[in-house]
Design a protein around this motif. Structure first.
Motif, mmCIF file in Angstrom:
data_model
loop_
_atom_site.group_PDB
_atom_site.id
_atom_site.type_symbol
_atom_site.label_atom_id
_atom_site.label_comp_id
_atom_site.label_asym_id
_atom_site.label_seq_id
_atom_site.Cartn_x
_atom_site.Cartn_y
_atom_site.Cartn_z
ATOM 1 N N CYS A 288 19.672 24.558 34.694
ATOM 2 C CA CYS A 288 20.163 24.464 33.117
ATOM 3 C C CYS A 288 21.032 23.637 32.993
ATOM 4 O O CYS A 288 21.678 23.143 33.907
ATOM 5 C CB CYS A 288 20.897 25.740 32.838
ATOM 6 S SG CYS A 288 19.545 27.336 32.653
ATOM 7 N N ALA A 289 21.054 22.729 31.938
ATOM 8 C CA ALA A 289 22.245 21.794 31.746
ATOM 9 C C ALA A 289 22.045 21.566 30.168
ATOM 10 O O ALA A 289 21.580 21.881 29.584
ATOM 11 C CB ALA A 289 21.847 20.612 32.616
ATOM 12 N N SER B 191 22.436 18.854 26.698
ATOM 13 C CA SER B 191 21.453 17.984 26.011
ATOM 14 C C SER B 191 21.131 16.763 26.686
ATOM 15 O O SER B 191 21.743 16.122 27.501
ATOM 16 C CB SER B 191 22.320 17.564 24.749
ATOM 17 O OG SER B 191 21.321 16.633 23.949
ATOM 18 N N GLY B 192 19.964 16.629 26.980
ATOM 19 C CA GLY B 192 19.485 15.478 27.778
ATOM 20 C C GLY B 192 18.617 15.946 29.167
ATOM 21 O O GLY B 192 18.125 14.968 29.796
ATOM 22 N N LEU B 193 18.802 17.106 29.360
ATOM 23 C CA LEU B 193 18.355 17.571 30.881
ATOM 24 C C LEU B 193 16.813 17.000 31.034
ATOM 25 O O LEU B 193 16.427 16.548 32.078
ATOM 26 C CB LEU B 193 18.291 19.092 30.821
ATOM 27 C CG LEU B 193 17.719 19.627 32.128
ATOM 28 C CD1 LEU B 193 18.239 18.962 33.494
ATOM 29 C CD2 LEU B 193 17.620 21.029 32.395
ATOM 30 N N VAL B 194 15.846 17.367 29.860
ATOM 31 C CA VAL B 194 14.558 17.044 29.970
ATOM 32 C C VAL B 194 14.168 15.630 30.044
ATOM 33 O O VAL B 194 13.543 15.094 31.100
ATOM 34 C CB VAL B 194 13.720 17.511 28.735
ATOM 35 C CG1 VAL B 194 12.268 17.304 28.737
ATOM 36 C CG2 VAL B 194 13.730 19.185 28.658
ATOM 37 N N LYS B 195 14.901 14.718 29.256
ATOM 38 C CA LYS B 195 14.985 13.460 29.487
ATOM 39 C C LYS B 195 15.360 12.893 30.885
ATOM 40 O O LYS B 195 14.793 12.147 31.316
ATOM 41 C CB LYS B 195 15.799 12.737 28.316
ATOM 42 C CG LYS B 195 15.552 11.089 28.037
ATOM 43 C CD LYS B 195 16.108 10.784 26.882
ATOM 44 C CE LYS B 195 16.341 9.359 26.851
ATOM 45 N NZ LYS B 195 17.771 8.800 26.190
ATOM 46 N N LEU C 74 13.004 24.496 33.379
ATOM 47 C CA LEU C 74 14.018 23.683 32.789
ATOM 48 C C LEU C 74 14.430 24.235 31.385
ATOM 49 O O LEU C 74 13.874 24.514 30.535
ATOM 50 C CB LEU C 74 13.594 22.114 32.402
ATOM 51 C CG LEU C 74 13.297 21.276 33.707
ATOM 52 C CD1 LEU C 74 12.908 19.714 33.206
ATOM 53 C CD2 LEU C 74 14.316 21.285 34.734
ATOM 54 N N GLU D 255 17.318 23.612 28.501
ATOM 55 C CA GLU D 255 18.272 22.675 27.968
ATOM 56 C C GLU D 255 19.136 23.480 26.987
ATOM 57 O O GLU D 255 18.772 24.121 26.169
ATOM 58 C CB GLU D 255 17.747 21.483 27.124
ATOM 59 C CG GLU D 255 18.568 20.375 27.106
ATOM 60 C CD GLU D 255 17.742 19.210 26.645
ATOM 61 O OE1 GLU D 255 17.958 18.491 25.385
ATOM 62 O OE2 GLU D 255 16.689 18.637 27.237
ATOM 63 N N ASP E 110 21.459 22.133 25.098
ATOM 64 C CA ASP E 110 21.833 21.602 23.715
ATOM 65 C C ASP E 110 23.396 21.261 23.708
ATOM 66 O O ASP E 110 23.677 20.671 24.700
ATOM 67 C CB ASP E 110 21.267 22.433 22.702
ATOM 68 C CG ASP E 110 21.292 21.319 21.411
ATOM 69 O OD1 ASP E 110 21.383 20.236 21.431
ATOM 70 O OD2 ASP E 110 21.066 21.937 20.097
ATOM 71 N N GLU F 279 26.767 15.105 27.548
ATOM 72 C CA GLU F 279 25.979 16.456 27.557
ATOM 73 C C GLU F 279 27.127 17.132 28.690
ATOM 74 O O GLU F 279 26.597 18.352 29.064
ATOM 75 C CB GLU F 279 25.055 16.049 28.796
ATOM 76 C CG GLU F 279 25.195 15.707 29.952
ATOM 77 C CD GLU F 279 25.619 14.126 30.493
ATOM 78 O OE1 GLU F 279 26.014 13.521 29.534
ATOM 79 O OE2 GLU F 279 25.911 13.598 31.610
#
Ligand code: ZN
Ligand code: ZN
Length: 258
Positions: A95-96, A98-102, A124, A126, A128, A152
């Motif tokens: 988990c993280a 905004s932008g984790l997937v990118k 994953l 995110e 947000d 983030e």
């Protein structure tokens, strides 16, 4: 009475190489879950020193993507693929903000299958802009709020079934969300990167961390993320300007039972 939460400081340091302080990482154990908060360089070695392995990890929460907090993710996933009999049997949830997937897609463009786990073994998640309403996992809930460092950046509050809670700030300058998320927490693990006299934007100092702990009425304050300059001054004394409660200066492999 058994504790609800066990916390182990795996890395109390920074990007600066140090034999005493490994780069940022904290292990939180609740029931059978084992959660990493950040995974800076040296995390896997410190995990072994604490008697655990990467295969037992159930979750990783990233406060943000700076290398001193995320740097060991690639080596950790690569090591997970090593074909011996201790291979991972349960999925790992990351988990993280905004932008984790990118961020992860970028790593995959560089490392490809070297960091891809078997189908269904990596989730994953995110968060947000933060999730003030807690997200529920099997053995705990986690709330998160944006903090003042990078776009983030999140602070996390993990609460066990019995009601005990631990809060982790990651990196942050002073902001109201830190007080909100730490309100009445049993343990606040707060970054205190540099001494009061060397304050930089985007980071806290001992007396600012103390101010947050006092306003949030936390049960115990643990200062961490010490740049070498912190070892030259009396960090506890600086923190005492603003905070009178239980105070601990983090060292690697230090343990807390809540
Ligand atoms: Zn940072
Ligand atoms: Zn940092």
């Amino acid at each position: 009475m058994p504790s609800d939460i066990t916390v182990t400081i795996l890395g109390s340091g920074t990007c600066v190489p140090s034999l005493q302080r490994s780069t940022c990482a904290v292990l939180v154990e609740i029931g059978t879950s084992k959660t990493l908060l950040d995974s800076g360089a040296g995390t896997m070695r410190r995990l072994l020193e604490s008697g655990k392995t990467i295969f037992e990890l159930t979750h990783i929460f990233y406060s943000h993507f700076h290398p001193d907090h995320s740097g060991e993710l690639v080596p950790l996933l690569f090591a997970t693929k090593y074909p011996d009999n201790r291979r991972r049997r349960n999925p790992l949830t990351i988990c993280a903000g905004s932008g984790l997937v990118k961020f992860f897609d970028g790593l995959k463009r560089v490392y490809g299958r070297m960091i891809e786990l078997d189908e269904g073994m990596l989730n994953l998640f995110e968060l947000d802009t933060g999730a003030a309403d807690a997200v529920r996992f099997d053995e705990f809930t986690v709330a998160s709020l944006p903090v003042k460092h990078s776009p983030e950046s999140l602070a996390y509050r993990i609460t066990a079934g019995g009601g005990r809670s631990v809060v982790y700030t990651g990196d942050s300058d002073i902001c109201e969300n830190l007080v909100t998320i730490a309100r009445d927490a049993d343990l606040l693990i707060c970054e205190s990167a540099l001494p009061d006299a060397l304050k930089v934007d985007g980071h806290l100092t001992p007396s600012l961390a103390g101010e947050i702990a006092t306003r949030a009425n936390v049960g115990r304050l643990v200062l961490t993320h010490f740049y070498p300059e912190c070892d030259q001054v009396d960090i506890a004394k600086e923190c005492r300007r603003t905070y009178a409660g239980p105070l601990v200066l983090a060292r690697d492999l230090m343990n807390f039972a809540l």
